[in-house]
Design a protein around this motif. Structure first.
Motif, PDB file in Angstrom:
ATOM      1  N   TRP A  29       0.844  -1.184   0.000  1.00  0.00           N
ATOM      2  CA  TRP A  29       0.000   0.000   0.000  1.00  0.00           C
ATOM      3  C   TRP A  29       0.886   1.243   0.000  1.00  0.00           C
ATOM      4  CZ3 TRP A  29      -3.894  -1.373   4.484  1.00  0.00           C
ATOM      5  CH2 TRP A  29      -4.801  -2.335   4.032  1.00  0.00           C
ATOM      6  N   GLY A  32      -1.183   7.184  -1.085  1.00  0.00           N
ATOM      7  CA  GLY A  32      -2.255   7.454  -2.040  1.00  0.00           C
ATOM      8  C   GLY A  32      -3.186   6.276  -2.266  1.00  0.00           C
ATOM      9  N   THR A  33      -2.877   5.117  -1.679  1.00  0.00           N
ATOM     10  CA  THR A  33      -3.751   3.956  -1.825  1.00  0.00           C
ATOM     11  C   THR A  33      -5.090   4.254  -1.174  1.00  0.00           C
ATOM     12  OG1 THR A  33      -1.879   2.425  -1.776  1.00  0.00           O
ATOM     13  CG2 THR A  33      -4.038   1.507  -1.258  1.00  0.00           C
ATOM     14  N   GLU A  34      -6.169   4.025  -1.909  1.00  0.00           N
ATOM     15  CA  GLU A  34      -7.505   4.238  -1.342  1.00  0.00           C
ATOM     16  C   GLU A  34      -7.926   2.987  -0.594  1.00  0.00           C
ATOM     17  OE1 GLU A  34     -10.592   6.314  -3.537  1.00  0.00           O
ATOM     18  OE2 GLU A  34      -9.162   6.536  -5.180  1.00  0.00           O
ATOM     19  N   MET A  36     -10.988   0.997   1.823  1.00  0.00           N
ATOM     20  CA  MET A  36     -12.386   0.922   2.243  1.00  0.00           C
ATOM     21  C   MET A  36     -12.383   0.641   3.744  1.00  0.00           C
ATOM     22  SD  MET A  36     -14.245  -1.159  -0.871  1.00  0.00           S
ATOM     23  CE  MET A  36     -13.811  -2.706  -0.171  1.00  0.00           C
ATOM     24  N   LYS A  49      -9.217  -0.545  -1.819  1.00  0.00           N
ATOM     25  CA  LYS A  49     -10.353  -0.373  -2.721  1.00  0.00           C
ATOM     26  C   LYS A  49     -10.036  -1.088  -4.040  1.00  0.00           C
ATOM     27  CE  LYS A  49     -13.042   3.249  -4.968  1.00  0.00           C
ATOM     28  NZ  LYS A  49     -13.141   4.679  -5.203  1.00  0.00           N
TER      29      LYS A  49
END
Length: 93
Positions: A29, A32-34, A36, A49
């Protein structure tokens, strides 16, 4: 990082949490990794995500229309057999 190792972090006044570097590296990760966020009975669950929205066959059916005469079941089976034979010959089975 071992599976039993417990890492801690702190919630900032802005509600931000910094994930330990070992976790970010293990999960691949980068910044900037999105993620959930799910609230579960055991606690909060973070998951990356998905890159693409889930789709169903009916959502994409006909998106690449075939132009030409309809193929028979025998034609389709012959095509599948020919491709399997071609892959097997190239050791790509």
């Amino acid at each position: 990082m071992s599976a039993k190792q417990k890492l801690t972090t702190t919630v900032s006044t802005k509600g931000q949490v910094i994930l330990p570097k070992a976790i970010r590296e293990q999960r691949h990760w980068p910044a900037g990794t999105e993620l959930m966020v799910e609230n579960t009975p055991e606690g909060v669950l973070l998951k990356a995500k998905p890159a693409f929205a889930p789709t169903r066959p009916k959502d994409v059916f006909g998106s690449l229309p075939y132009k030409g005469p309809a193929k028979s079941i025998a034609d389709m089976e012959a095509g599948i057999a020919a491709e399997a034979k071609r892959r097997h010959a190239r050791n790509r089975y």
